[in-house]
Design a protein around this motif. Structure first.
Motif, mmCIF file in Angstrom:
data_model
loop_
_atom_site.group_PDB
_atom_site.id
_atom_site.type_symbol
_atom_site.label_atom_id
_atom_site.label_comp_id
_atom_site.label_asym_id
_atom_site.label_seq_id
_atom_site.Cartn_x
_atom_site.Cartn_y
_atom_site.Cartn_z
ATOM 1 N N ASP A 75 0.724 -1.241 0.025
ATOM 2 C CA ASP A 75 -0.162 -0.023 0.119
ATOM 3 C C ASP A 75 0.856 1.074 -0.038
ATOM 4 O O ASP A 75 0.699 1.999 0.887
ATOM 5 C CB ASP A 75 -0.716 0.070 1.180
ATOM 6 N N MET A 76 1.926 1.243 -1.183
ATOM 7 C CA MET A 76 2.650 2.362 -1.132
ATOM 8 C C MET A 76 2.187 3.274 -2.094
ATOM 9 O O MET A 76 3.144 4.262 -2.471
ATOM 10 C CB MET A 76 4.233 1.873 -1.281
ATOM 11 N N HIS A 92 11.408 8.135 -4.461
ATOM 12 C CA HIS A 92 12.422 8.589 -3.512
ATOM 13 C C HIS A 92 12.163 8.429 -2.228
ATOM 14 O O HIS A 92 13.035 8.167 -1.347
ATOM 15 C CB HIS A 92 12.582 10.081 -4.132
ATOM 16 N N ASP A 93 10.687 8.547 -1.697
ATOM 17 C CA ASP A 93 10.556 8.256 -0.460
ATOM 18 C C ASP A 93 10.928 6.841 0.072
ATOM 19 O O ASP A 93 11.412 6.677 1.180
ATOM 20 C CB ASP A 93 8.815 8.418 -0.226
ATOM 21 N N CYS A 94 10.596 5.913 -0.955
ATOM 22 C CA CYS A 94 11.096 4.539 -0.501
ATOM 23 C C CYS A 94 12.258 4.242 -0.602
ATOM 24 O O CYS A 94 12.937 3.595 0.454
ATOM 25 C CB CYS A 94 10.462 3.628 -1.603
ATOM 26 N N TYR A 95 13.166 4.790 -1.538
ATOM 27 C CA TYR A 95 14.514 5.011 -1.258
ATOM 28 C C TYR A 95 14.964 5.647 0.074
ATOM 29 O O TYR A 95 15.974 4.962 0.964
ATOM 30 C CB TYR A 95 15.226 5.458 -2.431
ATOM 31 N N GLU A 96 14.503 6.674 0.253
ATOM 32 C CA GLU A 96 14.980 7.492 1.923
ATOM 33 C C GLU A 96 14.449 6.444 2.934
ATOM 34 O O GLU A 96 15.236 6.358 3.795
ATOM 35 C CB GLU A 96 14.215 8.670 1.799
ATOM 36 N N ARG A 147 8.699 -2.039 -8.015
ATOM 37 C CA ARG A 147 7.412 -1.828 -7.690
ATOM 38 C C ARG A 147 6.391 -2.594 -8.325
ATOM 39 O O ARG A 147 6.732 -2.610 -9.471
ATOM 40 C CB ARG A 147 7.282 -0.232 -7.704
ATOM 41 N N ILE A 148 5.610 -3.193 -7.746
ATOM 42 C CA ILE A 148 4.375 -3.932 -8.428
ATOM 43 C C ILE A 148 3.214 -3.258 -7.768
ATOM 44 O O ILE A 148 2.654 -3.530 -6.544
ATOM 45 C CB ILE A 148 4.760 -5.382 -8.153
ATOM 46 N N LYS A 149 2.137 -2.846 -8.790
ATOM 47 C CA LYS A 149 1.020 -2.373 -8.217
ATOM 48 C C LYS A 149 1.295 -1.102 -7.348
ATOM 49 O O LYS A 149 1.993 -0.306 -7.475
ATOM 50 C CB LYS A 149 -0.147 -3.246 -7.850
ATOM 51 N N ASP A 150 0.610 -1.383 -6.009
ATOM 52 C CA ASP A 150 0.939 -0.383 -4.948
ATOM 53 C C ASP A 150 2.109 -0.689 -3.860
ATOM 54 O O ASP A 150 1.995 -0.315 -2.840
ATOM 55 C CB ASP A 150 -0.609 -0.181 -4.062
ATOM 56 N N SER A 151 2.701 -1.871 -4.258
ATOM 57 C CA SER A 151 3.656 -2.432 -3.282
ATOM 58 C C SER A 151 4.955 -2.105 -3.927
ATOM 59 O O SER A 151 5.527 -1.707 -5.080
ATOM 60 C CB SER A 151 3.667 -3.820 -3.156
ATOM 61 N N ALA A 152 5.988 -1.984 -2.895
ATOM 62 C CA ALA A 152 7.338 -1.784 -3.065
ATOM 63 C C ALA A 152 8.462 -2.713 -2.520
ATOM 64 O O ALA A 152 8.073 -3.100 -1.249
ATOM 65 C CB ALA A 152 8.006 -0.424 -3.045
#
Length: 196
Positions: free
Chosen positions: A25-26, A32-36, A83-88
């Motif tokens: 649910d990302m 960039h938020d996910c990398y951070e 990233r796949i759909k809303d997941s990372a």
């Protein structure tokens, strides 16, 4: 082994640890938020040893990217994301200990053999072993992969108190077990090919 994220070669041996943060649910978070999130996770893991970790591309490293992690300009980790759909899945390799220069020379040789001096559609990095090093060397503190696994577990425990994560369903556990078994079988086939 073929990674399912990133795009260039990295070396994985007994001195290198891979960690994946898998987030669902990302859709509200940017790439960039996910990398951070991974950068902050690693900073937290190593908070008692350093506050000098920087995230930017280390030119001359293997698998260079905007989120290379370095200390004093020497890369010790690289982050990729799928990233796949809303997941990372945010994935990192950590060069914990061992001969980082030999690893870089191996990748440089891999590209030299593969390219054979010919023109390519893609620009591969010119690997410079001097821009890479292990965490143990950079921190002057002997670390092992087991140490880093323990640090990761402690960091997860810390962050888990801040997050409310619903338990996995029976179906999710079944899917995980199925995929994990497939991964093990694939790796066995790859190992057999290498022996032959």
């Amino acid at each position: 082994m073929i990674r399912n994220s990133g795009g260039l070669a990295v070396v994985l041996d007994e001195g290198v640890l891979n960690i994946s943060l898998i987030l669902s649910d990302m859709k509200h978070l940017s790439i960039h938020d996910c990398y951070e999130a991974m950068v902050q996770f690693i900073e937290y893991m190593l908070r008692d040893l350093t506050n000098d970790i920087k995230a930017y591309e280390i030119v001359g490293s293997y698998c260079p990217g905007d989120y290379d992690l370095s200390i004093d300009g020497k890369k010790f980790a690289g982050i990729s994301q799928r990233r796949i759909k809303d997941s990372a899945a945010i994935q990192i390799y950590l060069d914990v200990n061992g001969d980082s220069h030999a690893r870089a020379q191996l990748v440089r040789g891999f590209y030299d053999v593969g390219i054979k001096g010919e023109e390519t559609k893609f620009t591969y990095p010119t690997v410079d072993p001097q821009v890479m090093d292990s965490l143990s060397n950079l921190l002057g503190h002997k670390l092992t992969v087991a140490d880093m696994k323990n640090r990761a577990k402690q960091a997860l425990a810390h962050f888990a108190t801040e997050l409310v994560t619903p338990p996995f369903s029976d179906r999710e556990y079944e899917t995980f077990e199925k995929r994990y078994t497939q991964l093990l079988k694939r790796n066995e086939r790859i190992a057999q090919l290498r022996v032959e």
